[in-house]
Structures are given as C-alpha cells and as structure tokens.
Design a protein around this motif. Structure first.
Motif, PDB file in Angstrom:
ATOM      1  N   LEU A 111      42.301  59.254  54.974  1.00  0.00           N
ATOM      2  CA  LEU A 111      42.901  57.912  54.994  1.00  0.00           C
ATOM      3  C   LEU A 111      41.853  56.899  55.421  1.00  0.00           C
ATOM      4  N   THR A 112      42.080  55.652  54.973  1.00  0.00           N
ATOM      5  CA  THR A 112      41.319  54.514  55.500  1.00  0.00           C
ATOM      6  C   THR A 112      42.272  53.714  56.377  1.00  0.00           C
ATOM      7  N   ALA A 113      41.733  53.160  57.429  1.00  0.00           N
ATOM      8  CA  ALA A 113      42.598  52.446  58.372  1.00  0.00           C
ATOM      9  C   ALA A 113      41.905  51.188  58.879  1.00  0.00           C
ATOM     10  N   VAL A 114      42.700  50.192  59.189  1.00  0.00           N
ATOM     11  CA  VAL A 114      42.213  48.997  59.891  1.00  0.00           C
ATOM     12  C   VAL A 114      43.051  48.843  61.148  1.00  0.00           C
ATOM     13  N   GLY A 115      42.400  48.484  62.212  1.00  0.00           N
ATOM     14  CA  GLY A 115      43.108  48.352  63.484  1.00  0.00           C
ATOM     15  C   GLY A 115      42.903  46.982  64.093  1.00  0.00           C
ATOM     16  N   SER A 116      43.917  46.477  64.728  1.00  0.00           N
ATOM     17  CA  SER A 116      43.865  45.163  65.372  1.00  0.00           C
ATOM     18  C   SER A 116      43.665  45.345  66.872  1.00  0.00           C
ATOM     19  N   THR A 117      42.708  44.614  67.385  1.00  0.00           N
ATOM     20  CA  THR A 117      42.460  44.656  68.836  1.00  0.00           C
ATOM     21  C   THR A 117      43.010  43.426  69.547  1.00  0.00           C
ATOM     22  N   SER A 118      43.549  42.516  68.746  1.00  0.00           N
ATOM     23  CA  SER A 118      44.025  41.254  69.328  1.00  0.00           C
ATOM     24  C   SER A 118      45.511  41.255  69.586  1.00  0.00           C
ATOM     25  N   GLY A 119      46.177  42.240  69.054  1.00  0.00           N
ATOM     26  CA  GLY A 119      47.630  42.268  69.218  1.00  0.00           C
ATOM     27  C   GLY A 119      48.344  41.658  68.039  1.00  0.00           C
ATOM     28  N   GLU A 120      47.605  40.966  67.158  1.00  0.00           N
ATOM     29  CA  GLU A 120      48.241  40.391  65.972  1.00  0.00           C
ATOM     30  C   GLU A 120      48.535  41.499  64.961  1.00  0.00           C
ATOM     31  N   VAL A 121      49.709  41.396  64.368  1.00  0.00           N
ATOM     32  CA  VAL A 121      50.103  42.370  63.360  1.00  0.00           C
ATOM     33  C   VAL A 121      49.440  42.023  62.044  1.00  0.00           C
ATOM     34  N   HIS A 122      48.948  43.055  61.327  1.00  0.00           N
ATOM     35  CA  HIS A 122      48.310  42.811  60.032  1.00  0.00           C
ATOM     36  C   HIS A 122      49.320  42.243  59.055  1.00  0.00           C
ATOM     37  N   PRO A 123      48.871  41.273  58.262  1.00  0.00           N
ATOM     38  CA  PRO A 123      49.809  40.595  57.358  1.00  0.00           C
ATOM     39  C   PRO A 123      50.288  41.529  56.248  1.00  0.00           C
ATOM     40  N   PRO A 124      51.418  41.187  55.636  1.00  0.00           N
ATOM     41  CA  PRO A 124      51.847  41.951  54.462  1.00  0.00           C
ATOM     42  C   PRO A 124      50.759  41.920  53.389  1.00  0.00           C
ATOM     43  N   GLY A 125      50.650  42.990  52.618  1.00  0.00           N
ATOM     44  CA  GLY A 125      49.616  43.096  51.585  1.00  0.00           C
ATOM     45  C   GLY A 125      48.390  43.849  52.051  1.00  0.00           C
ATOM     46  N   THR A 126      48.309  44.071  53.372  1.00  0.00           N
ATOM     47  CA  THR A 126      47.164  44.835  53.875  1.00  0.00           C
ATOM     48  C   THR A 126      47.140  46.241  53.268  1.00  0.00           C
ATOM     49  N   GLU A 127      48.346  46.847  53.128  1.00  0.00           N
ATOM     50  CA  GLU A 127      48.414  48.190  52.522  1.00  0.00           C
ATOM     51  C   GLU A 127      47.854  48.179  51.101  1.00  0.00           C
ATOM     52  N   ARG A 128      48.231  47.081  50.353  1.00  0.00           N
ATOM     53  CA  ARG A 128      47.750  46.998  48.967  1.00  0.00           C
ATOM     54  C   ARG A 128      46.235  46.905  48.923  1.00  0.00           C
ATOM     55  N   GLN A 129      45.681  46.070  49.810  1.00  0.00           N
ATOM     56  CA  GLN A 129      44.233  45.923  49.841  1.00  0.00           C
ATOM     57  C   GLN A 129      43.545  47.263  50.156  1.00  0.00           C
ATOM     58  N   LEU A 130      44.090  47.953  51.158  1.00  0.00           N
ATOM     59  CA  LEU A 130      43.496  49.249  51.516  1.00  0.00           C
ATOM     60  C   LEU A 130      43.610  50.249  50.367  1.00  0.00           C
ATOM     61  N   ALA A 131      44.766  50.241  49.675  1.00  0.00           N
ATOM     62  CA  ALA A 131      44.981  51.187  48.578  1.00  0.00           C
ATOM     63  C   ALA A 131      43.944  51.003  47.480  1.00  0.00           C
ATOM     64  N   ALA A 132      43.559  49.738  47.230  1.00  0.00           N
ATOM     65  CA  ALA A 132      42.552  49.495  46.191  1.00  0.00           C
ATOM     66  C   ALA A 132      41.221  50.145  46.568  1.00  0.00           C
ATOM     67  N   PHE A 133      40.863  50.010  47.840  1.00  0.00           N
ATOM     68  CA  PHE A 133      39.612  50.636  48.279  1.00  0.00           C
ATOM     69  C   PHE A 133      39.716  52.175  48.296  1.00  0.00           C
ATOM     70  N   THR A 134      40.889  52.692  48.730  1.00  0.00           N
ATOM     71  CA  THR A 134      41.015  54.158  48.780  1.00  0.00           C
ATOM     72  C   THR A 134      40.980  54.782  47.385  1.00  0.00           C
ATOM     73  N   GLU A 135      41.458  54.040  46.377  1.00  0.00           N
ATOM     74  CA  GLU A 135      41.361  54.571  45.006  1.00  0.00           C
ATOM     75  C   GLU A 135      39.902  54.735  44.605  1.00  0.00           C
ATOM     76  N   LEU A 136      39.073  53.754  44.946  1.00  0.00           N
ATOM     77  CA  LEU A 136      37.638  53.877  44.658  1.00  0.00           C
ATOM     78  C   LEU A 136      37.024  55.042  45.436  1.00  0.00           C
ATOM     79  N   LEU A 137      37.461  55.142  46.703  1.00  0.00           N
ATOM     80  CA  LEU A 137      36.929  56.230  47.516  1.00  0.00           C
ATOM     81  C   LEU A 137      37.335  57.589  46.935  1.00  0.00           C
ATOM     82  N   ALA A 138      38.593  57.705  46.470  1.00  0.00           N
ATOM     83  CA  ALA A 138      39.049  58.958  45.866  1.00  0.00           C
ATOM     84  C   ALA A 138      38.217  59.306  44.644  1.00  0.00           C
ATOM     85  N   ILE A 139      37.902  58.280  43.830  1.00  0.00           N
ATOM     86  CA  ILE A 139      37.069  58.524  42.645  1.00  0.00           C
ATOM     87  C   ILE A 139      35.695  59.026  43.066  1.00  0.00           C
ATOM     88  N   ALA A 140      35.125  58.386  44.100  1.00  0.00           N
ATOM     89  CA  ALA A 140      33.795  58.790  44.564  1.00  0.00           C
ATOM     90  C   ALA A 140      33.814  60.227  45.073  1.00  0.00           C
TER      91      ALA A 140
END
Length: 707
Positions: A137-166
């Motif tokens: 898995l790829t993950a992003v973590g917040s250290t400020s306490g702010e919740v990641h906005p909606p769409g973060t999953e979509r952004q990560l999924a695009a990168f993980t698809e490239l990673l899966a291909i690699a």
C-alpha cells in the motif's frame, strides 16, 4: 462555469507527477528507484503530509520500504512489524480497497506505535495490487490533525496503479531472467547426459545447477534402498557431517520420506519439528525448511533431489526441483542401460567361454574351476564356491574362487539352512543376514555376512549349488539370475560327463557280455557237441577198419556207437541254440517265445501278451527283458507268483514283469538288471525298476516298436 485555477494547478501538478513516475516505469528503472520517486512525488503533491510505501506479507506482517517528509526527504527504512489492529495495513489487507484511519489513538501494535512516533494523527492509504494479489500500500499521513480532503484516495490509487505496473514489470523481468538461467542450467546438464558423461559427473552437475537455479546452497541427491533408507549420491555446499556415501534409515517425516511414501514432491517449512535422521541433521546445522522431488529411472522411484534453506523456500521450488530431478532420472536410466548392455555382453562372453569348454567335453575339474572364476569376475568380485550334495544332509566343496572353504571340505548342514532350502526348493536362495540364520556359528567361522546360492540341477535332481558370498553385507539385488546361468552350465557339464561315463560303462559292459557269451559258446560247444562229434568220427573210422578186416559185427557195433554220439551232439546243439534264441520266438513271435520260456519255471506266471509280430530286433530285446526279469524272480525274489504284461500303443511296446516277492532289487552292482538297462537303451528305450523292500518288484520297459 470557469474552472477554479487552484484546481487546475493541482490537476496539472498531479498529471506532471504521474508522467514523471510513468516515464521512470516505462524506462525499466530499478524497483528501488521507482519506489523512491513515487513516494517523493506523493509527498510533494500533498503538502503538509508524510508519505510512505509499505509491503504486505501473507503472514500478516509489513515491511516499511521507505518514507518521505518535507524536512528529511526520502529515506529507506526496511523495518518489519505485525499488522496490529486498526491500522491501514489491517484495513486494506481485509478489504482490498482504499481506507482511512481518522485517529491513531484507537490503533494498537508495534506498527501503530511506529506511526505514532512519526507524528501521524490520521492517514489515507490505497492498495498496490499486483497480479490480483495485494502486494502492499501507499499511504499519506497528516501530522497537523487536519483530515485529508475527499479525493485523496483517488489520487493515491493513480500512483499505486503505476507502482503496480512497475512491480509487475520487474517481476516479469526477474521471472524471465530466472527462466533463462534455469533453461541454461538444464541445457548444461542435458548436454552432459546426451554426451554419456560418467554418472557421478552428471549427478554432481544436477545438484550444483539445481542449487543455483532454486536459490539455495545445500542441495543433495539421495538414492533409495529397497527398504526406503537413503544414501547420498551427490551433494552441493554440504554442511559439516554430510558426504557422498552417507546413509540414513527410512524412518521419519521429512520431505525425503514423504517422497518415498507418495512418489510425489514434498516440502517441509519447519525442519526442527520433523522426525528422522535427515531433518534432525539439517536442523542442527541451521536449516529451517526443505523440499524434495522424486527421481524416476525407467518409471521406478530411484531417489530424491532435495534442497534445504535457512529461511522460507520459494513457493515454486518443487516445480523447479522436478525439472532437474527429471534430468537426473534420465541420466541414471541412460547410465544403467549402458551398464546393463555392457554387463550383458560381458556375461554372454563369460558364459560362452564356459559353454565352449563344456561342449568340448573338458575335464569336470577344469569346468568347475572355470565356472567359479568366471562367475566371480563377472559378479562384482564376490567369492564363489561350487559344492556337490551328498546322499545324506551334507555337501562337499568341489571348486572355489576366493571362497572360504577349500575343495574337499565336507560340511553337514541343518534343516532350513541355505543349502537345505536350495536342495528342497530347487530355486535360488538369498541370505542377507547370516547372524539370524540357523548356521550362524558356521558362518562366523567362515567370516560370512551374506550369500546367494543357485541350484545345480542334473536330470531333474538338485546335484549341488553355486554360491556367492559376502563378508561385509547383502549382495547386490538381482545377482540370483546371473548366478543361475552359471549354475545351469555346471549342470550341463555334470550331465554330459555323467552321460559319457554311463555310455563308456555301458559299452564296456556290452563288450564284456559279448566276450563272455563267445567264451561260453566256445566252452559249451567244445565240452559238449564238439566232443560228441569227435567221438562220432573216431567210431566211424573204427567201423570202417572193422568192415575192411571182414569183422562185420564189430563194424556194425561201432556204427551204432557213432550214431549215438551224433544224436547226442545234435541234441546238445539244439539245446545250445535254443538258449541263444528259442525257436518258438523265431516261429511264433514274442508270445510264443515267452510261453516256451514259462514251461519250465517253478512258479505260476500270469501272462497277458497280445501283440502282433514285430521287428526281429524288437521281439528279441523284449524276450530277453522278460527272460532276465523272470530269472531274477526265480533266483532272488522268493515270490509266490509273477506276471507278464506286454502291450502295443501308438508305436511303443510296453513290457511289465512283476512279482509279489521280497523286493529290494537294484540296477548296478553287477546285477542282471544292468545288462537289461544296456540292452533296452541300445534300442532307444527306457527301463524302470520299482522294488520297495517287502513289496515285490516291478520292471517296466518301453521300446520303439519300429525296431
């Protein structure tokens, strides 16, 4: 509606980051380089966050590959932890979908502790799916306490698809490289097999190439014994205490023992938990897992190719081992076939040498010595001993080649010992453990540990045996058949020698009988008819003189005297001729001849003779069989009655003469039956004598009726 400039900028930045990663993947960059680029791009794309790449394992542990943050950039980590509870690893492993952790206050485990140590208060993750399996898995973590906005999953999924291909591309390249390397290794072994390299060289190549192909050091080829025990035939990178020739019993539950029981591949992932000599040895040397593949030679389970590892073995190791095991089986079968052909040629040559000696009628001692020497040379140098069975439960050593007992040694044997079993069963007998035999003490005296013996048969009787012995352990399996072929030649030689001896003796008896007959005829004629004829001539000469002197009465008396001598001579000649061949036989055939014979016998004889006239030679032989048999009855049987039965069936004349006397008659030892045997066999017939003590005697003869 005009798009928001901030959204356009974010989208453009995202697309640029994706292109950079995609370009790197397309160029075939190393996995570590792709990992760093992806995590860095994700971290830069999502400000004020950390980014991480995590590998998920089937045993529910993770390996943190790397982490990026704004202050430190990208760093490789490589630490491992269990999933724990409430973590992204647990959520994504169970759901196979992008997931969020809103707060790490409710998570537990060493992985959660690590993440809290990074300062993460919440996180978002997306699975990396490779070949339909969750790789990580790829993950992003917040250290400020702010919740990641909606769409973060979509952004990560695009990168993980490239990673899966690699990752998939890297795995494909690795698998292709592994396949190429494996095929090259198999080809090298196959070339050795094709060029008929020595078996030891081929087996050494098998374990060496297999070790390199499956990625383990300790690889060995084990050969199975008939009882499932094993012997090391070849080994690569052997730990201390393991060498070619080392043996182990069949007991245990390791991979090798499973191959022996099932004939299929097997693996063991926890050697310390297994029983058996090989698993204990491997575990004591630091190995934790093993796999084995069956080695088949001519569809027979010959052994196993075994690999042992200090950690977990690759999931497909059994399949890889099987390909090398197949080549090992081909090499073994080819070597065995070549050895079999060579052994057969050598055996046939040795048998031919002995057979030629037998055919030439060589002396028996020379044949016996040749058999022992040739058999020993051919059968792996095992000492050979040739013995003859005596009439009692004993044997005598006739010849040897390296055998423990010298020729002339007489040995008494007990029931159920090797010689007793050979003599009773008329079959080859094997002893693999002499200490457990009834004659163990005798075996110790001669230094024997094991033996194989083949019977020597002469005219359907076990005459003796040919024995191969060992002072160290069981003889090679299959030696019985080869030993039997040499034993058969001994039987032929003994049979031929016996036949020659019997023929010589028979000829000597025939000649002696003929000479004695001539002497008897000469004596009988000289003492009887010849003397009468001499007296006749003298009386006639005196009568002529008396008549010349005018003494007629005296002349007449002397003529009468001459007539008396002539008549006596005629009677004696008739009696003599009748003793040689009765006139009734000549005139009336076999029935008439036998009936004339019975007239003067002093005991009653029942005669049943219903045959036509036969060739003179057949009738004469049959007559003398009956005459000699009845003479023996009168002289020796002390019988009250006798019988004669003669029949003709399908060209064979059968003669039976029996009595109710005391029995005990035997051929040989100068008896008249020996002469009958010679006479019958000279006409191509057979003679049998049955004469149990106290139960009378029956003589049966068969003659070809064609003469």
């Amino acid at each position: 509606m005009v798009d928001d400039p901030d959204d356009l900028r974010r989208s453009a930045a995202e697309q640029a980051a994706l292109r950079r990663v995609a370009t790197l993947v397309a160029s075939g960059a190393a996995a570590a380089e792709v990992f760093e680029a992806l995590v860095t791009e994700v971290g830069l794309l999502m400000p004020a966050t950390d980014a991480a790449l995590v590998r998920l394992h089937g045993d529910e542990t993770v390996t943190v590959i790397g982490r990026w943050n704004e202050s430190g950039g990208y760093r490789s980590i490589g630490v491992s932890h269990p999933f724990g509870t409430g973590t992204l690893a647990r959520l994504i492993w169970d759901s196979r979908r992008p997931s969020r952790v809103s707060t790490y206050a409710e998570t537990s485990g060493s992985l959660a502790d690590l993440i809290r140590g990074w300062g993460w208060r919440s996180s978002v993750g997306a699975p990396v799916v490779v070949n339909a399996e969750v790789w990580g898995l790829t993950a992003v973590g917040s250290t400020s306490g702010e919740v990641h906005p909606p769409g973060t999953e979509r952004q990560l999924a695009a990168f993980t698809e490239l990673l899966a291909i690699a990752i998939a591309n890297a795995q494909s390249r690795a698998e292709l490289e592994q396949l190429v390397a494996e095929q090259a290794a198999l080809r090298r072994v196959a070339e050795l097999v094709a060029h008929a390299a020595p078996p030891d060289e081929v087996l050494e190549a098998v374990v060496t190439e297999a070790a390199g192909s499956v990625g383990v050091g300790f690889t060995t080829l084990l050969r199975f014994e008939p009882d499932g025990s094993t012997e090391v035939a070849a080994v690569h990178d052997a730990p201390e205490g393991v060498a070619v020739g080392m043996r182990a019993p069949a007991a245990g539950d390791g991979a090798t023992q499973r191959v022996w029981r099932t004939g299929r591949t097997a693996r063991v992932d926890s050697l310390p938990d297994m029983s058996g000599a090989w698993p204990r040895l491997a575990a004591s040397r630091g190995f934790r897992s093993s796999a084995a593949a069956p080695v088949l030679a001519d569809d027979r389970l010959w052994g196993a190719l075994v690999a042992a590892g200090r950690g977990a073995l690759p999931p497909d190791i059994e399949e890889n081992l099987s390909r090398f095991a197949e080549l090992a089986g081909t090499a073994i079968a080819s070597a065995q076939a070549r050895a079999d052909v060579q052994a057969l040629a050598e055996e046939q040559t040795a048998l031919l040498r002995v057979a030629e000696l037998v055919a030439r009628g060589g002396p028996a001692d020379e044949v016996f010595a040749a058999v022992a020497a040739e058999a020993r040379q051919l059968l792996e140098g095992y000492p050979m001993t040739l013995v003859r069975f005596e009439e009692d439960a004993a044997l005598t050593v006739i010849s040897r080649s390296g055998g423990p007992a010298p020729p002339g040694t007489r040995i008494d044997y007990e029931p159920d010992t090797l010689p007793d079993r050979v003599r009773r069963t008329a079959g080859a007998v094997r002893v693999d453990d002499y200490p457990s035999e009834p004659d163990a003490a005798l075996a110790r005296q001669f230094g024997l540990a094991a033996a194989v013996a083949a019977p020597i048969a002469v005219e359907s009787t076990v005459w003796g045996m040919l024995t191969a012995t060992s002072a160290e352990g069981p003889l090679t399996h299959g030696v019985e058949d080869r030993l039997q072929r040499f034993a058969n030649l001994v039987g032929t030689a003994v049979g031929n020698a016996t036949s020659r001896a019997q023929l010589v003796a028979s000829r000597a008896r025939v000649l002696s009988t003929a000479d004695e007959t001539r002497r008897r005829l000469q004596r009988d004629v000289h003492d009887g008819a010849q003397q009468r004829l001499v007296h006749t001539v003298i009386a006639l000469q005196l009568a002529r003189q008396s008549l010349a002197d005018g003494d007629v009465p005296t002349g007449i008396d002397r003529v009468e005297e001459a007539l008396k001598h002539a008549r006596r001579a005629t009677a004696e000649l008739r009696e003599l001729v009748s003793g040689i061949l009765p006139a009734a036989l000549t005139r009336s055939g076999l029935r008439g001849g036998v009936e004339s014979l019975l007239i003067d016998l002093p005991l009653p004889v029942d005669a049943d003779i219903d045959v036509p006239r036969l060739a003179v030679e057949v009738e004469t032989t049959a007559y003398f069989v009956v005459a000699e048999a009845l003479t023996n009855v009168v002289k020796h049987a002390r019988a009250a009655r006798a019988w004669v039965v003669v029949t003709l069936d399908d060209g064979t004349l059968a003669i039976e003469v029996g009595d109710d006397g005391v029995g005990g008659a035997r051929t040989g030892h100068g008896s008249g039956l020996t002469g009958l045997l010679d006479r019958v066999e000279a006409r191509g017939g057979q003679l049998q004598v049955s004469s149990p003590t106290g139960a009378g005697t029956t003589i049966r003869a068969t003659l070809p009726a064609g003469g």
